[in-house]
Design an enzyme around this catalytic site. Structure first.
Site, short mmCIF file in Angstrom:
data_model
loop_
_atom_site.label_atom_id
_atom_site.label_comp_id
_atom_site.label_asym_id
_atom_site.label_seq_id
_atom_site.Cartn_x
_atom_site.Cartn_y
_atom_site.Cartn_z
N LEU A 57 25.76 66.51 50.00
CA LEU A 57 24.56 67.23 49.55
C LEU A 57 24.68 68.74 49.80
CD1 LEU A 57 21.66 67.03 48.42
CD2 LEU A 57 20.88 66.86 50.80
N ASP A 58 24.54 69.50 48.74
CA ASP A 58 24.53 70.98 48.82
C ASP A 58 25.85 71.55 49.36
OD1 ASP A 58 21.95 70.91 47.88
OD2 ASP A 58 21.04 71.01 49.85
N GLN A 59 26.93 70.76 49.24
CA GLN A 59 28.21 71.18 49.79
C GLN A 59 29.26 71.42 48.71
OE1 GLN A 59 28.89 71.51 53.24
NE2 GLN A 59 26.67 71.29 53.41
N GLY A 111 19.52 71.51 52.23
CA GLY A 111 18.46 70.52 52.39
C GLY A 111 17.15 70.98 51.80
#
Lengths: 279, 279, 279, 279
Positions: free
Chosen positions: A222-224, A196
């Site tokens: 997101l960001d995964q 995040g």
């Protein structure tokens, strides 16, 4: 004319695959420059990457490999050479600057076809290196409206890969799906810690003694997405969030550059949200 | 007789503190062996750690420092010397083994008064080094029942610090409060990534390229206490969860040892869930 | 008008120095933003670095500090601000490119007054950023002849520091003496391993598992000057000398940038061919 | 009964080797658990390491591999399992202690047949773990006289490997030749920096910012043998030689342990004073 290729195969593991695949390469008279195999024993998946040089008949080779490998195999034969990329940025210059220097001195293994930004501030930097620049503002627009301008622009450049070099907007699921395993992002933390926004402020508040950066493929979580490369540096209590941001920049740009080298040299497989990297 | 002491002060920052405090030490005729100061500009908190040697009248010194420092100051004068610790373990031998070797060769800056475990498997190891051993089973007991036996045992040894050297049970809030900032845990991940159980399996599933370990003070928020030391090692896709566990052990024991050195040398302040470490 | 200054003092250690020096700063009404002290117990040398802000009467402050410190003390009062530097390069662009990007985005704590090279190849890069460029060929000239052109050029720019950003020529003792502790070099190995030329080829031949880079002040002993910063990366047998050179570039540029930050923030003392760094 | 083996082959590279060797393994019905190949393009040498499981007829397999590989090939078929080692030490306990803990908990991949020392101080440590101990004093003896006692003792234990775990004496060329590529030493510096004695004092005097340790095979050139593993830690000016020695111990023991794991798992080839490591 002799050329170089990377042959990538992944499939369920079974006895004799390496023997059969190398047999195809041998009979074609190719030189094996570098070869790696890996079996993920938890899922029984087999991965093989071979760099070959020699004269190659692409379609015959593809057919012969298809016959040698199991039916479920994914086979790629990729000519060695520079990839075509579009770089997307927002306001921070350090990653873009690093990529432009590498590009200018033939150290990126890629052609930067264009730089696209949702801000104007880095136009001067792209101009210094004579790289095409596009400003696609997101001001007052929904994500969909923004991407209605962005998507055709990307499409026009026909990029092999899109590099998010500190691009601070989230892409839509549709756009991500369009370029599956072809969008690479640099995240300014040691994921999964501090996903995040404002990760350095999070790191400061948590009082960690090490900070880092993560380059990963973008997925719609997101960001995964699958992690390609990570690195860290030691810090201590004396660094403010601003100093962490500053210290982190060097890690961000070197991790991004490392990940791009691995991807552009066709060294990376994705399997179940993890990467297999032959380096 | 001359001795060595560590003087630790923290308070709201104001002009002239260092001048006044060093004046007290100078007038007492002490030698300053090592000194460090830090101001956390976000909270305006001042920290100072000084190692002095010389003859010291403890109560006079305390009084003089109290007068020199602001009224809100926390002042500690700690004689240099070995701390008294109790080590708690479950089944894994690597951290306990490392501590026992250091202890046997005077490299721990602490006296291990006893080892306490909720399992029997490491008794032999403690016995090899002639360190008192206690088995306090948790089988069939609530946390409260378990700690009704554990707490008096800890109390009996009057430890300066309790070291959780791969102790796999959560302590009650009451026990943690009893030993505030005096319980040190080694967590087998690079916190805040992979808090909770089975961090190496989490790390494998997430496909990280770096794993680590974190030594922290225990608070009543699980794995959320102030971080004292962290370290990491690079890994790649080829390591199974079992191999990650194995590789992680070396990091765990060296990070724990580093954190203990820092704490036992009175180098660590806690401030708002962060540590200030003078090393 | 309030300003910021760095006060640096080093002298033989004696009791009460910190008390007396901080007394001077307190009486001048200055705010101490950051302070560090260190005593080298092997030589009994004391080092102190203080960042202060406030109105300062430079000559009165210098006089007061001189009276407060021992007679042998070296005292410097340096206004915070951008240093003035000349960068010298040969053919490799990565360090110069990194410095130019930082310079362009106000991240170098220095003004690059000019770039000087013994080759023409990097002129285009300096031009892209509008930085003055000078070509001083060494072809067919002795070192003395070469420096007869080089020295006045350097002199003209009145640099605080000279940065050798992959400048592959050895400077004369006279030139080094002229800029004592003011010339910073990046050496492409983890010194003292692999001093001299072709360090990556040396590293390959020796089969090391880690390579690195070293930023140091230049003295008249080749690659023997005081080390400011070092860093390393892990490598393995699979990397050719050419790949080591490539991998090493990222370390070189980040180590050089770190060393320059430390020097330009007046954080570095030199003592007996070692550096004391307050970071 | 199925078993596991490591098959190691090295020879001049030529087309089709992998195909022919994997053909032998396939026809024998073996499972390939892990495989790696490497070609050193500078010398055109090929290396291949394969872990197989299944029923194996050792002499038939050796014959088949010999026919499949070029005539110059070195072929080894090694059953997976614990190696037999003798550990040699002088006075420092940290490496021996670490090995004994690992040994006691089945984490060394080796049986410690005996510990031999030229001092008495570590006998107690070996005794705690019930490992055979021999004291072979060097006092008042020439190297030859000393080894007249040492060599038969080593011989008696028939070790696969000899581990010098901070053994501070130089072995004779004859003894080294007797156990070629089978003696592993931990050197307390980041070789080739600081070969020879008192490396931490050398590191202090040189003012390096990073120290390290090196595990290598012993050859008759002191500290010049093929490097198996290295690691480093960051230090700063504040550490005395004594503190460097202390800080270095953790690196020494973890680097030695890593090197032993690699060697005991048959992952290491030696080629022209370099190691090829499949990890």
């Amino acid at each position: 004319m002799t050329s170089s290729y990377t042959v990538s195969i992944d499939c369920q593991d079974q006895k004799g695959i390496v023997h059969r695949v190398t047999g195809v390469l041998f009979e074609a008279g190719l030189n094996v420059e570098e070869q790696g195999e890996f079996v993920d024993h938890l899922t029984n998946q087999f991965f093989m990457r071979t760099e070959v040089s020699g004269r190659i008949d692409h379609s015959r080779m593809a057919q012969a490999l298809k016959e040698a490998a199991p039916p479920d195999a994914t086979i790629r034969i990729t000519p060695k050479g520079r990839k075509r990329v579009v770089v997307m940025v927002s306001k921070e210059p350090h990653c873009l600057g690093d990529l432009l220097i590498r590009h200018a001195y033939n150290d990126l293994r890629a052609e930067i076809a264009a730089v696209i930004s949702n801000h104007l501030s880095l136009q001067e930097l792209a101009d210094r290196f004579g790289v095409p620049w596009h400003y696609v503002s997101h001001e007052g627009r929904s994500r969909e409206e923004h991407e209605q301008e962005l998507s055709p622009l990307l499409e026009r450049y026909q990029p092999d890969y899109i590099v998010l070099a500190k691009y601070m907007r989230v892409l839509s699921g549709a756009l991500v799906a369009r370029y599956r395993e072809r969008i690479i992002n640099i995240h300014h933390s040691f994921l999964p810690a501090f996903a995040g926004s404002r990760p350095y402020h999070q790191a400061y508040a948590r009082g960690v003694k090490i900070i880092g950066a993560t380059a990963h493929f973008v997925t719609d979580s997101l960001d995964q997405g699958p992690i390609i490369a990570q690195d860290v540096i030691a810090i201590d209590h004396s660094k403010s969030p601003g100093q962490l941001i500053h210290a982190g920049r060097d890690v961000e740009k070197s991790v991004l550059a490392k990940a791009l080298r691995l991807v552009f040299e066709d060294r990376v497989f994705v399997h179940q949200n993890r990467t297999i990297v032959f380096d």
